[in-house]
Design an enzyme around this catalytic site. Sequence first.
Site, PDB file in Angstrom:
ATOM      1  N   LYS A   1       0.854  -1.196   0.000  1.00 51.90           N
ATOM      2  CA  LYS A   1       0.000   0.000   0.000  1.00 51.90           C
ATOM      3  C   LYS A   1       0.887   1.243   0.000  1.00 51.90           C
ATOM      4  CE  LYS A   1      -1.722   1.591   3.998  1.00 51.90           C
ATOM      5  NZ  LYS A   1      -1.408   3.007   4.291  1.00 51.90           N
ATOM      6  N   ASN A   2       1.894   1.242   0.866  1.00 56.40           N
ATOM      7  CA  ASN A   2       2.678   2.465   1.077  1.00 56.40           C
ATOM      8  C   ASN A   2       3.722   2.713   0.006  1.00 56.40           C
ATOM      9  OD1 ASN A   2       1.121   2.941   3.265  1.00 56.40           O
ATOM     10  ND2 ASN A   2       2.650   2.319   4.788  1.00 56.40           N
TER      11      ASN A   2
ATOM     12  N   CYS B   1      -5.567  12.503  12.721  1.00 57.65           N
ATOM     13  CA  CYS B   1      -5.233  11.076  12.589  1.00 57.65           C
ATOM     14  C   CYS B   1      -5.238  10.442  13.984  1.00 57.65           C
ATOM     15  CB  CYS B   1      -3.852  10.936  11.957  1.00 57.65           C
ATOM     16  SG  CYS B   1      -3.446   9.233  11.650  1.00 57.65           S
TER      17      CYS B   1
ATOM     18  N   ARG C   1       0.636  14.568  13.213  1.00 54.05           N
ATOM     19  CA  ARG C   1       1.253  14.280  11.909  1.00 54.05           C
ATOM     20  C   ARG C   1       1.355  15.553  11.073  1.00 54.05           C
ATOM     21  NH1 ARG C   1      -1.199   8.838   9.492  1.00 54.05           N
ATOM     22  NH2 ARG C   1       0.823   8.759   8.426  1.00 54.05           N
TER      23      ARG C   1
ATOM     24  N   ASP D   1       4.396   0.585  12.134  1.00 56.99           N
ATOM     25  CA  ASP D   1       3.158  -0.008  11.590  1.00 56.99           C
ATOM     26  C   ASP D   1       2.954  -1.446  12.032  1.00 56.99           C
ATOM     27  OD1 ASP D   1       3.365   1.706   8.358  1.00 56.99           O
ATOM     28  OD2 ASP D   1       2.789   2.370  10.359  1.00 56.99           O
TER      29      ASP D   1
ATOM     30  N   ARG E   1      -8.778  -0.363   4.478  1.00 60.37           N
ATOM     31  CA  ARG E   1      -7.901   0.661   3.905  1.00 60.37           C
ATOM     32  C   ARG E   1      -6.553   0.061   3.528  1.00 60.37           C
ATOM     33  NH1 ARG E   1      -6.641   5.396   7.355  1.00 60.37           N
ATOM     34  NH2 ARG E   1      -5.427   5.718   5.481  1.00 60.37           N
TER      35      ARG E   1
HETATM   36  C1  EPZ Z   1       4.213   6.937   6.372  1.00 55.17           C
HETATM   37  O1  EPZ Z   1       3.417   7.979   6.896  1.00 55.17           O
HETATM   38  C2  EPZ Z   1       3.297   5.717   6.259  1.00 55.17           C
HETATM   39  N1  EPZ Z   1       2.186   6.020   5.370  1.00 55.17           N
HETATM   40  C3  EPZ Z   1       2.744   5.352   7.640  1.00 55.17           C
HETATM   41  O2  EPZ Z   1       1.975   4.162   7.497  1.00 55.17           O
HETATM   42  C4  EPZ Z   1       3.931   5.067   8.562  1.00 55.17           C
HETATM   43  O3  EPZ Z   1       3.446   4.794   9.859  1.00 55.17           O
HETATM   44  C5  EPZ Z   1       4.864   6.283   8.603  1.00 55.17           C
HETATM   45  O4  EPZ Z   1       5.291   6.623   7.264  1.00 55.17           O
HETATM   46  C6  EPZ Z   1       6.112   6.013   9.435  1.00 55.17           C
HETATM   47  O5  EPZ Z   1       6.800   4.922   8.917  1.00 55.17           O
HETATM   48  C7  EPZ Z   1       2.392   5.991   4.044  1.00 55.17           C
HETATM   49  O6  EPZ Z   1       3.485   5.736   3.584  1.00 55.17           O
HETATM   50  C8  EPZ Z   1       1.210   6.273   3.171  1.00 55.17           C
HETATM   51  P1  EPZ Z   1       6.157  10.350   8.363  1.00 55.17           P
HETATM   52  P2  EPZ Z   1       3.980   9.506   6.873  1.00 55.17           P
HETATM   53  O7  EPZ Z   1       5.999  11.613   7.639  1.00 55.17           O
HETATM   54  O8  EPZ Z   1       4.873   9.703   5.732  1.00 55.17           O
HETATM   55  C9  EPZ Z   1       6.955  13.381  11.858  1.00 55.17           C
HETATM   56  C10 EPZ Z   1       0.068   2.810   7.700  1.00 55.17           C
HETATM   57  O9  EPZ Z   1      -0.423   2.272   8.702  1.00 55.17           O
HETATM   58  N2  EPZ Z   1       6.811  14.378  10.802  1.00 55.17           N
HETATM   59  O10 EPZ Z   1       7.267   9.438   8.014  1.00 55.17           O
HETATM   60  O11 EPZ Z   1       2.814  10.410   7.025  1.00 55.17           O
HETATM   61  C11 EPZ Z   1       5.643  12.683  12.184  1.00 55.17           C
HETATM   62  O12 EPZ Z   1       4.924  13.404  13.167  1.00 55.17           O
HETATM   63  C12 EPZ Z   1       0.559   4.241   7.765  1.00 55.17           C
HETATM   64  O13 EPZ Z   1       0.232   2.243   6.602  1.00 55.17           O
HETATM   65  C13 EPZ Z   1       7.116  15.705  11.081  1.00 55.17           C
HETATM   66  O14 EPZ Z   1       7.491  16.046  12.188  1.00 55.17           O
HETATM   67  O15 EPZ Z   1       4.830   9.518   8.205  1.00 55.17           O
HETATM   68  C14 EPZ Z   1       6.107  11.336  12.694  1.00 55.17           C
HETATM   69  O16 EPZ Z   1       6.447  11.433  14.054  1.00 55.17           O
HETATM   70  C15 EPZ Z   1       0.244   4.875   9.120  1.00 55.17           C
HETATM   71  N3  EPZ Z   1       6.984  16.626  10.083  1.00 55.17           N
HETATM   72  C16 EPZ Z   1       7.376  11.060  11.903  1.00 55.17           C
HETATM   73  O17 EPZ Z   1       7.800  12.340  11.400  1.00 55.17           O
HETATM   74  C17 EPZ Z   1       6.572  16.276   8.816  1.00 55.17           C
HETATM   75  O18 EPZ Z   1       6.505  17.164   7.943  1.00 55.17           O
HETATM   76  C18 EPZ Z   1       7.178  10.111  10.742  1.00 55.17           C
HETATM   77  O19 EPZ Z   1       6.162  10.651   9.936  1.00 55.17           O
HETATM   78  C19 EPZ Z   1       6.286  14.931   8.560  1.00 55.17           C
HETATM   79  C20 EPZ Z   1       6.409  13.989   9.561  1.00 55.17           C
END
Ligand code: EPZ
Length: 462
Positions: free
Chosen positions: A22-23, A117, A122, A308, A400
């Site tokens: 998915k990701n 979320c 996020r 995840d 999802r």
């Molecule tokens: C991706 O989300 C995945 N989703 C998530 O999977 C996964 O949990 C996550 O990466 C972490 O591995 C997809 O790929 C579609 P991040 P993403 O931006 O990209 C902080 C699932 O269950 N952050 O890597 O949205 C944030 O708060 C989903 O399949 C900032 O501070 O996650 C978090 O603590 C859930 N500023 C950390 O970084 C930003 O601009 C990781 O977030 C962006 C993120």
Amino acid sequence: MDMFVVRGGRPLRGTVAMSGSKNASLPIMAAVLAVEGPVTLRNVPHLADVSTLASLLTRLGVDIRRTENDELRLEVVDASACVAPYDLVRRMRASICVLGPLLGRRRRACVSLPGGCNIGHRPIDLHLRGLAALGAEISVERGYVLAKADRLRGAVVDLSGPTGSTVTGTCNVLTAACFAEGRSVLTGAACEPEVVDLGEFLIAAGAAINGLGTSTIEVDGGPTLHGTRHAVIPDRIEAATFLIAAAITRGDLRIDNVRADHLSAVIETLRQIGVRIEREGLGLRVSMGDALRPAEVCALPYPGFPTDVQAQLSALLSLAPGTSVVTDHVFPDRFLHLPELCRLGADIRREGASGIIHGVPQFSGASVMASDLRASAALLLAALAAPGDSVIRRIYHLDRGYERLEDKLRPLGADICRVTDAAENVPLTLVPPLEPCDTAGPPPPKFLQPRSITAELPDHPI
Ligand code: EPZ
């Protein structure tokens, strides 16, 4: 709205093949916005999130259809639109992945801020900072990100944040950097396999990218990206979920269409707690060893243990004698599954970014409510292990990210069915029998004697 009715306590046995990731599928589909010409994707799973993104891409001028051999064919037929509206983006946070491709090829974008979320805070500040470093003018107005760039210039872009790198932020900046004049260097970039898969798709479309899979990615920008074919990697999170399903039901599974090299931290952790996992051809063979052992596990950015899979592991460790601690350094608030696991008999309490787990002999069937995608998977795993009936509501969360999960589980021996969420579909066994009051017991205390009405009334004078 659907729910699952599960009669657990049965070991899962047999062979199951994983779907495409998915990701990885979502950012690659979004990147098609930056490509001129037809794109054919293989191994894209049939998921609600994929359908949601397909609706958004259609709104943005992409023609999308499934071919008869289940490939996804996409092509930009109108590159004029640039608005990703709230009514679509709010349904799926990953819609933010259209921001970089729109900016890269169309040089403007108006994308709704992603909704809240259940797994925690996020933000998208790293996305916006990275795109601004490439020369985009970024503002946020009335819940929308407004981005435009007459030209994008190569730059050094840092993508690291307080909790590690950003996965979709790296995807956005990587795609936009393909159109920046000169060389861009992305530091603190996410190393997740899904980011690597996007990068390999972009290279197949003509991009010049080096360093994928490391925290420093170099991109030499060019004028266009052309159509191509690409096969999406297998879903490592689904594979981890099935590894744990075999262990928690004390079953014996062979998992196919899996990249064991994407699962090193998961395999290592599961082996440490007593799960037997061996490579078998191109697949993995998994069964439960003698006994589960407690552990202290931290969810970290890749290649660490994936956030995840944190909820699913917590379900398994609930059956390990002793005390385990699961800490999530990526999403410190990702613990909505704990109270529902406790309804199924687990003994877990939250302490800050950790779940403190005291092992119990077994789960017991109950009615529970899913709250987010991976929490739902954890509840299902516990229900599959729990002797007796369980009901899991709001399984749209599961749909999802897992392709028709019940159709994969039933051939493995699971007693699971998808029904409409209605009272008549809830097994009576789910209400624990309340022992009838013992009416033959000792008489109630004097003051509670039942009073006879006639003894109460004075004789009427007539
Ligand atoms: C991706 O989300 C995945 N989703 C998530 O999977 C996964 O949990 C996550 O990466 C972490 O591995 C997809 O790929 C579609 P991040 P993403 O931006 O990209 C902080 C699932 O269950 N952050 O890597 O949205 C944030 O708060 C989903 O399949 C900032 O501070 O996650 C978090 O603590 C859930 N500023 C950390 O970084 C930003 O601009 C990781 O977030 C962006 C993120």
